[in-house]
Design a protein around this motif. Structure first.
Motif, PDB file in Angstrom:
ATOM      1  N   ASN A  85      96.210   9.211  30.645  1.00  0.00           N
ATOM      2  CA  ASN A  85      95.629   7.902  30.906  1.00  0.00           C
ATOM      3  C   ASN A  85      94.452   8.007  31.872  1.00  0.00           C
ATOM      4  O   ASN A  85      94.157   9.072  32.420  1.00  0.00           O
ATOM      5  CB  ASN A  85      96.693   6.928  31.429  1.00  0.00           C
ATOM      6  CG  ASN A  85      97.361   7.454  32.698  1.00  0.00           C
ATOM      7  OD1 ASN A  85      96.707   8.013  33.570  1.00  0.00           O
ATOM      8  ND2 ASN A  85      98.681   7.293  32.779  1.00  0.00           N
ATOM      9  N   THR A  89      96.612  14.043  25.576  1.00  0.00           N
ATOM     10  CA  THR A  89      96.252  12.656  25.850  1.00  0.00           C
ATOM     11  C   THR A  89      96.846  12.234  27.186  1.00  0.00           C
ATOM     12  O   THR A  89      98.061  12.337  27.388  1.00  0.00           O
ATOM     13  CB  THR A  89      96.775  11.728  24.736  1.00  0.00           C
ATOM     14  OG1 THR A  89      96.184  12.108  23.486  1.00  0.00           O
ATOM     15  CG2 THR A  89      96.418  10.276  25.035  1.00  0.00           C
ATOM     16  N   ASN A 134      91.901  14.050  25.644  1.00  0.00           N
ATOM     17  CA  ASN A 134      91.733  12.661  25.227  1.00  0.00           C
ATOM     18  C   ASN A 134      92.157  11.714  26.339  1.00  0.00           C
ATOM     19  O   ASN A 134      93.258  11.832  26.865  1.00  0.00           O
ATOM     20  CB  ASN A 134      92.562  12.387  23.966  1.00  0.00           C
ATOM     21  CG  ASN A 134      92.405  10.964  23.471  1.00  0.00           C
ATOM     22  OD1 ASN A 134      91.320  10.393  23.536  1.00  0.00           O
ATOM     23  ND2 ASN A 134      93.488  10.384  22.977  1.00  0.00           N
ATOM     24  N   SER A 164      87.856   4.730  26.082  1.00  0.00           N
ATOM     25  CA  SER A 164      88.529   5.991  25.848  1.00  0.00           C
ATOM     26  C   SER A 164      87.478   7.070  25.644  1.00  0.00           C
ATOM     27  O   SER A 164      86.309   6.776  25.392  1.00  0.00           O
ATOM     28  CB  SER A 164      89.446   5.895  24.615  1.00  0.00           C
ATOM     29  OG  SER A 164      90.433   4.906  24.803  1.00  0.00           O
ATOM     30  N   SER A 170      92.993   7.911  27.026  1.00  0.00           N
ATOM     31  CA  SER A 170      93.337   6.718  26.261  1.00  0.00           C
ATOM     32  C   SER A 170      93.935   5.661  27.179  1.00  0.00           C
ATOM     33  O   SER A 170      94.695   5.972  28.099  1.00  0.00           O
ATOM     34  CB  SER A 170      94.329   7.073  25.156  1.00  0.00           C
ATOM     35  OG  SER A 170      94.744   5.911  24.458  1.00  0.00           O
ATOM     36  N   PRO A 218     106.029  14.273  24.881  1.00  0.00           N
ATOM     37  CA  PRO A 218     105.576  13.278  25.867  1.00  0.00           C
ATOM     38  C   PRO A 218     105.313  13.923  27.216  1.00  0.00           C
ATOM     39  O   PRO A 218     105.971  14.889  27.608  1.00  0.00           O
ATOM     40  CB  PRO A 218     106.743  12.291  25.925  1.00  0.00           C
ATOM     41  CG  PRO A 218     107.939  13.111  25.539  1.00  0.00           C
ATOM     42  CD  PRO A 218     107.443  14.119  24.534  1.00  0.00           C
ATOM     43  N   GLN A 231      99.931  16.402  21.198  1.00  0.00           N
ATOM     44  CA  GLN A 231     100.201  16.450  19.763  1.00  0.00           C
ATOM     45  C   GLN A 231      98.951  16.926  19.050  1.00  0.00           C
ATOM     46  O   GLN A 231      97.826  16.544  19.422  1.00  0.00           O
ATOM     47  CB  GLN A 231     100.622  15.074  19.234  1.00  0.00           C
ATOM     48  CG  GLN A 231     101.114  15.095  17.794  1.00  0.00           C
ATOM     49  CD  GLN A 231     101.587  13.729  17.330  1.00  0.00           C
ATOM     50  OE1 GLN A 231     101.100  12.706  17.808  1.00  0.00           O
ATOM     51  NE2 GLN A 231     102.543  13.700  16.410  1.00  0.00           N
ATOM     52  N   PHE A 282     105.409  15.949  18.715  1.00  0.00           N
ATOM     53  CA  PHE A 282     105.033  15.035  19.794  1.00  0.00           C
ATOM     54  C   PHE A 282     105.797  15.416  21.052  1.00  0.00           C
ATOM     55  O   PHE A 282     107.026  15.364  21.074  1.00  0.00           O
ATOM     56  CB  PHE A 282     105.345  13.595  19.378  1.00  0.00           C
ATOM     57  CG  PHE A 282     104.904  12.561  20.383  1.00  0.00           C
ATOM     58  CD1 PHE A 282     103.677  11.946  20.283  1.00  0.00           C
ATOM     59  CD2 PHE A 282     105.742  12.204  21.442  1.00  0.00           C
ATOM     60  CE1 PHE A 282     103.276  10.989  21.202  1.00  0.00           C
ATOM     61  CE2 PHE A 282     105.355  11.257  22.369  1.00  0.00           C
ATOM     62  CZ  PHE A 282     104.117  10.644  22.247  1.00  0.00           C
ATOM     63  N   SER A 316      95.505   3.062  25.690  1.00  0.00           N
ATOM     64  CA  SER A 316      96.549   2.425  24.883  1.00  0.00           C
ATOM     65  C   SER A 316      97.718   3.353  24.571  1.00  0.00           C
ATOM     66  O   SER A 316      98.853   2.901  24.437  1.00  0.00           O
ATOM     67  CB  SER A 316      95.945   1.910  23.566  1.00  0.00           C
ATOM     68  OG  SER A 316      95.331   2.969  22.847  1.00  0.00           O
ATOM     69  N   GLU A 317      97.446   4.660  24.442  1.00  0.00           N
ATOM     70  CA  GLU A 317      98.503   5.600  24.082  1.00  0.00           C
ATOM     71  C   GLU A 317      99.205   6.125  25.336  1.00  0.00           C
ATOM     72  O   GLU A 317      98.571   6.316  26.371  1.00  0.00           O
ATOM     73  CB  GLU A 317      97.934   6.782  23.306  1.00  0.00           C
ATOM     74  CG  GLU A 317      97.278   6.431  21.991  1.00  0.00           C
ATOM     75  CD  GLU A 317      96.728   7.671  21.310  1.00  0.00           C
ATOM     76  OE1 GLU A 317      97.530   8.419  20.718  1.00  0.00           O
ATOM     77  OE2 GLU A 317      95.515   7.902  21.401  1.00  0.00           O
ATOM     78  N   PRO A 318     100.508   6.380  25.240  1.00  0.00           N
ATOM     79  CA  PRO A 318     101.196   7.021  26.360  1.00  0.00           C
ATOM     80  C   PRO A 318     100.779   8.482  26.474  1.00  0.00           C
ATOM     81  O   PRO A 318     100.390   9.100  25.474  1.00  0.00           O
ATOM     82  CB  PRO A 318     102.673   6.897  25.986  1.00  0.00           C
ATOM     83  CG  PRO A 318     102.671   6.846  24.492  1.00  0.00           C
ATOM     84  CD  PRO A 318     101.414   6.110  24.109  1.00  0.00           C
ATOM     85  N   HIS A 320     100.722  12.300  26.207  1.00  0.00           N
ATOM     86  CA  HIS A 320     101.480  13.183  25.331  1.00  0.00           C
ATOM     87  C   HIS A 320     100.592  14.322  24.867  1.00  0.00           C
ATOM     88  O   HIS A 320      99.371  14.333  25.099  1.00  0.00           O
ATOM     89  CB  HIS A 320     102.025  12.422  24.121  1.00  0.00           C
ATOM     90  CG  HIS A 320     100.953  11.960  23.173  1.00  0.00           C
ATOM     91  ND1 HIS A 320     100.257  10.776  23.356  1.00  0.00           N
ATOM     92  CD2 HIS A 320     100.449  12.525  22.041  1.00  0.00           C
ATOM     93  CE1 HIS A 320      99.369  10.630  22.392  1.00  0.00           C
ATOM     94  NE2 HIS A 320      99.467  11.689  21.567  1.00  0.00           N
TER      95      HIS A 320
END
Length: 392
Positions: free
Chosen positions: A229, A227, A212, A96, A214, A65, A222, A63, A216-218, A220
């Motif tokens: 925002n 991912t 991705n 998303s 998203s 960030p 992985q 992971f 809801s997810e910070p 990052h």
């Protein structure tokens, strides 16, 4: 990292999985104070001259960030991006989305001037921006010749759950696609890229990731999934910062494959030398092999922009440089380049040793020839002396 070798034609092979692990030399710092990022590079290798690349170095499930979104100043196309963001929110508020990121290394370089002219002529509706080492095209509208994501005729919609598609054409022969389908990527490669390639590769080298969005997810990285925002979704400079690292990684994969080929070509030589005390390879062929190693090493370290921090980040906001640094951390670019250079160094030292051995053998052979010639000359002089005294 999902990657495969795609034949130069046709361009319809799906990417497969393969791990690459090699270290970029120290990147020059910018004029701004940037908080240094820690890199997990403490790796040791028992050998660098194996037929298989080191496995398990880059952990895909780790992971990493990414910096949180912050307000940035105006950038080229920023107004259009904000409008597209509002359209996304209206179409799918709070939604998303996931899309493809595919990076192709197609040639040693691309003709930027010709590319810009072709974009202007063939796709005047595309929004384009030029930066150091890269040309960006936002596909707000795509020519009808390109298949749509739904399979029917027509163009891409102006905004989707992941934003408009983007294409980044890097001067050093790499093309990065964001949000396109494979057949659409192949059509762009055929209609645009092939016309501007300089020293095209026999087989395309491909890396595949997932993009991705998203709520809801910070942010990052992985499992080869990037991912971010929704606020960052349509900012093409955010995608550009990530694409720089992805493009460098794909270009580095080409050098990795070439050094493996050189290792396979020369790995038998030390064993032959150990068993027989000499190498049957001709001096010319040995010199050609030394030249191959030097050319690849110089291309990587002297001529290629793969080893440097792109000039774009010298004047870009700190947030974008941090995105790039985190992507480099995830891709283990520093480690991979370090091992790659170690392989080049070992190859060079081995070939230099063989060249010195051949030179010494040649010198020893010349010495023996001179000794025998002197012996013959002494014998002839002895016969002449004996003939003077009538003894022969």
């Amino acid at each position: 990292m999902n990657r495969s070798d795609v034949p130069y034609s046709p361009l319809d092979a799906a990417p497969s999985t393969s791990d690459r692990d090699y270290k970029l030399k120290q990147r020059p710092t910018t004029a701004r104070d940037v908080v240094p990022l820690k890199r997990s590079n403490s790796l040791s290798y028992k050998t660098v001259l194996g037929s298989e690349l080191p496995q398990g170095i880059r952990q895909r499930d780790k992971f990493v960030p990414l910096p949180l979104d912050s307000s940035r100043g105006a950038s080229p196309g920023r107004v259009e991006e904000e409008a597209a963001l509002n359209e996304i929110a209206a179409v799918a508020p709070g939604a998303s989305g996931r899309a493809r990121i595919t990076v192709y290394c197609v040639a040693e370089s691309l003709d930027r001037r010709k590319l810009v002219d072709l974009l202007r002529i063939k796709h005047p509706a595309w929004q384009t921006h030029q930066y150091d080492d890269v040309v960006h095209a936002r596909l707000e509208e795509v020519a009808p010749a390109l298949p749509s994501t739904s399979g029917g005729a027509g163009a891409f919609t102006a905004a989707t759950a992941v934003g408009p598609p983007d294409v980044f054409f890097f001067d050093y022969g790499v093309v990065a696609f964001w949000g396109l389908q494979q057949q659409q990527e192949a059509e762009i490669l055929r209609s645009l890229v092939r016309a501007v390639e300089s020293r095209p590769l026999e087989r395309y080298d491909v890396d595949a990731f997932t993009f991705n969005i998203s709520v809801s997810e910070p942010p990052h990285i992985q499992n080869d999934t990037i991912t971010i925002n929704r606020r960052q979704a349509t900012d093409h400079q955010v995608r550009l910062a990530m694409s720089h690292a992805l493009a460098q990684s794909t270009k580095l994969s080409v050098y990795e494959e070439r050094v493996v080929a050189l290792v396979e070509e020369s790995r038998h030589l030390p064993q032959v030398l150990a068993q027989h005390g000499r190498v049957s390879m001709s001096t010319k062929k040995l010199a050609q092999l030394i030249g191959k190693v030097f050319l690849q090493s110089s291309d990587l370290n002297l001529l290629s922009t793969v080893m440097d921090t792109p000039e774009f980040f010298w004047s870009a906001p700190d947030q974008l440089q941090a995105l790039y640094e985190r992507a480099c951390e995830y891709l283990e670019l520093d480690t991979r380049a370090e091992v790659l250079n170690a392989r080049f160094q070992v190859l060079q030292e081995m070939l230099d040793m063989l060249r010195d051995h051949k030179n010494n053998s040649h010198a020893a052979r010349l010495e023996w020839i001179i000794i025998w010639l002197l012996m013959v000359d002494v014998i002839l002089m002895l016969f002449q002396l004996l003939s003077l005294f009538g003894l022969v």
